[in-house]
Enzyme design. Structure first.
Site, mmCIF file in Angstrom:
data_model
loop_
_atom_site.group_PDB
_atom_site.id
_atom_site.type_symbol
_atom_site.label_atom_id
_atom_site.label_comp_id
_atom_site.label_asym_id
_atom_site.label_seq_id
_atom_site.Cartn_x
_atom_site.Cartn_y
_atom_site.Cartn_z
ATOM 1 N N GLY A 103 0.685 -1.192 0.214
ATOM 2 C CA GLY A 103 0.131 -0.052 0.029
ATOM 3 C C GLY A 103 0.744 1.146 0.092
ATOM 4 O O GLY A 103 2.077 0.833 0.411
ATOM 5 N N THR A 157 1.018 3.516 2.177
ATOM 6 C CA THR A 157 2.060 4.001 3.221
ATOM 7 C C THR A 157 2.876 2.480 3.255
ATOM 8 O O THR A 157 4.022 2.577 3.681
ATOM 9 C CB THR A 157 1.612 4.032 4.855
ATOM 10 O OG1 THR A 157 0.108 5.195 4.920
ATOM 11 C CG2 THR A 157 2.450 4.841 5.888
ATOM 12 N N ARG A 196 -0.631 -12.279 -2.096
ATOM 13 C CA ARG A 196 0.839 -12.553 -3.317
ATOM 14 C C ARG A 196 2.011 -12.125 -3.161
ATOM 15 O O ARG A 196 2.268 -11.416 -2.719
ATOM 16 C CB ARG A 196 -0.385 -12.359 -4.413
ATOM 17 C CG ARG A 196 -0.264 -10.412 -4.614
ATOM 18 C CD ARG A 196 -1.261 -10.309 -5.818
ATOM 19 N NE ARG A 196 -1.111 -8.585 -5.460
ATOM 20 C CZ ARG A 196 -2.050 -7.725 -6.859
ATOM 21 N NH1 ARG A 196 -2.623 -8.664 -7.615
ATOM 22 N NH2 ARG A 196 -1.630 -6.583 -6.632
ATOM 23 N N LEU A 232 -2.758 -2.495 6.590
ATOM 24 C CA LEU A 232 -3.886 -2.408 5.166
ATOM 25 C C LEU A 232 -4.333 -1.115 5.902
ATOM 26 O O LEU A 232 -4.921 -0.393 6.787
ATOM 27 C CB LEU A 232 -4.307 -3.758 6.700
ATOM 28 C CG LEU A 232 -4.060 -4.437 6.921
ATOM 29 C CD1 LEU A 232 -4.442 -6.066 7.518
ATOM 30 C CD2 LEU A 232 -3.248 -5.132 4.991
ATOM 31 N N GLY A 233 -5.226 -1.005 5.165
ATOM 32 C CA GLY A 233 -6.549 -0.649 4.618
ATOM 33 C C GLY A 233 -7.011 -0.435 3.179
ATOM 34 O O GLY A 233 -6.261 -0.730 2.549
ATOM 35 N N TYR A 283 -17.016 4.873 8.639
ATOM 36 C CA TYR A 283 -15.537 4.611 8.920
ATOM 37 C C TYR A 283 -15.354 5.030 9.787
ATOM 38 O O TYR A 283 -13.619 3.967 10.150
ATOM 39 C CB TYR A 283 -14.916 5.856 7.067
ATOM 40 C CG TYR A 283 -14.206 5.341 7.223
ATOM 41 C CD1 TYR A 283 -12.946 4.380 6.239
ATOM 42 C CD2 TYR A 283 -12.438 6.298 8.033
ATOM 43 C CE1 TYR A 283 -11.825 4.808 6.169
ATOM 44 C CE2 TYR A 283 -11.251 6.578 7.821
ATOM 45 C CZ TYR A 283 -11.145 5.835 6.525
ATOM 46 O OH TYR A 283 -9.545 5.533 6.659
ATOM 47 N N LYS A 309 -12.929 2.807 12.922
ATOM 48 C CA LYS A 309 -11.403 2.732 12.640
ATOM 49 C C LYS A 309 -11.515 2.990 14.300
ATOM 50 O O LYS A 309 -10.695 2.020 15.455
ATOM 51 C CB LYS A 309 -11.228 3.672 12.711
ATOM 52 C CG LYS A 309 -10.977 3.944 10.492
ATOM 53 C CD LYS A 309 -9.985 2.832 10.478
ATOM 54 C CE LYS A 309 -9.067 3.271 8.879
ATOM 55 N NZ LYS A 309 -8.146 2.358 8.422
ATOM 56 N N ARG A 311 -7.789 8.561 -6.961
ATOM 57 C CA ARG A 311 -8.549 8.446 -5.936
ATOM 58 C C ARG A 311 -9.295 9.419 -6.186
ATOM 59 O O ARG A 311 -8.681 10.264 -5.293
ATOM 60 C CB ARG A 311 -8.760 8.043 -4.854
ATOM 61 C CG ARG A 311 -8.165 6.431 -4.087
ATOM 62 C CD ARG A 311 -7.501 6.174 -3.018
ATOM 63 N NE ARG A 311 -7.749 4.764 -2.453
ATOM 64 C CZ ARG A 311 -7.745 4.218 -1.457
ATOM 65 N NH1 ARG A 311 -7.276 5.112 -0.005
ATOM 66 N NH2 ARG A 311 -7.271 3.284 -1.265
#
Length: 224
Positions: free
Chosen positions: A17, A19, A42, A78-79, A130, A134, A165
Site C-alpha cells: 500500500g 504507506t 501474493r 492495511l486499509g 468509516y 476505525k 482516487r
C-alpha cells in the site's frame, strides 16, 4: 554507525500500500533491522531481497500465521475503501477483522510492538461508519493486552498511490485550502504526507516504550 544493539526483526502487513511501500524503504535501508517479514496474499516486489522473508497467505488465515523468527515489531498498514471492498462488510473485514487477528497473533507470539495506521477522527461512537469502524478497532486492540501499541491517526493522506482516487484528490485541495486559513482548529485538516507518516512509524519503532500512544496529524507533520 552501529548502535551495538541486536538487529531487529520486523513484520509488515500491507507492505504494497501507499504507506507500506515507503515504510519498506526505511526498513530495507535500516541498520537496525536485519530481517523484514512481509505477509501478503501474493508475492511482492521484495521477494528476492536478502533482508526479506516473504509469507504468501490469505489474510483470512492470519490467525494461523507462523514466523520462524521472533518478531520485534509488527507494522499493520492495511486499509481499503468501501468502494474497493465492495461493501461495508468487506471494508470491516480488512480494516477491523484482519487488524484484530494480527493483534491476537502478536499477543500470543511474544508481544512485539504493534504499529497501526488508523485515521484522524476514529471514534467507536461516531455516526460515520468509516470512523466508527476505525475507532472500534483501536478500542479492541487496546483491550487485548498488547505490550506496546502505537496508533497513527493521519488526516487525508497525500503522496504516491497505486491507484487514482478522485474524491481524495478533491479532498486534498479542499483541505489544503482550509488548513491555510488563520484558525488553529483548521490546521489539523492539513493533508498528511505519506513520507512523514512512514518516517514517524519507523522512528517510533526503534524506541522501547510500553503502553498505548496515539499520534495525530500534528505529530506526523513534525516529521516532514
Amino acid at each position: 554507525m552501529t548502535t551495538g544493539k541486536p538487529a531487529k526483526v520486523a513484520m509488515v502487513v500491507g507492505a504494497t500500500g501507499a504507506t507500506g511501500k515507503v515504510l519498506m524503504k526505511y526498513l530495507l535501508e535500516s541498520e537496525h533491522y536485519n530481517q523484514i517479514i512481509v505477509v501478503h496474499y501474493r508475492s511482492t516486489p521484495w521477494a528476492s531481497h536478502p533482508k526479506v522473508r516473504e509469507i504468501v497467505m490469505s489474510f483470512d488465515q492470519l490467525k494461523a500465521l507462523e514466523a520462524e523468527s521472533k518478531v520485534d515489531t509488527l507494522f499493520c498498514c492495511l486499509g481499503t475503501t468501501i468502494k474497493k471492498a465492495g461493501s461495508k462488510i468487506g471494508f470491516t473485514k480488512v480494516d477491523q477483522d484482519y487488524v484484530l487477528a494480527l493483534g491476537q497473533w502478536a499477543v500470543s507470539h511474544e508481544n512485539p510492538s504493534f504499529h497501526l495506521v488508523s485515521a484522524y477522527g476514529a471514534n467507536a461512537k461516531s455516526l460515520a461508519f468509516y470512523m466508527r469502524v476505525k475507532g472500534e478497532t483501536e478500542k479492541m486492540l487496546n483491550s487485548m493486552g498488547l505490550r506496546s501499541l502505537s496508533l497513527y491517526q493521519p488526516s487525508l493522506l497525500h503522496g504516491d498511490r497505486n491507484e487514482f482516487r478522485f474524491m481524495e484528490s478533491v479532498g486534498f485541495y479542499v483541505m489544503s485550502l482550509l488548513s491555510s486559513l488563520p484558525l488553529a482548529s483548521m490546521k489539523v485538516l492539513r493533508p498528511t504526507r505519506i513520507e512523514a507518516l512512514a518516517r514517524l512509524m519507523y522512528e517510533q519503532s526503534l524506541l522501547d516504550i510500553s503502553g498505548m500512544r496515539v499520534f495525530r496529524p500534528s505529530d506526523i507533520a513534525a516529521c516532514e
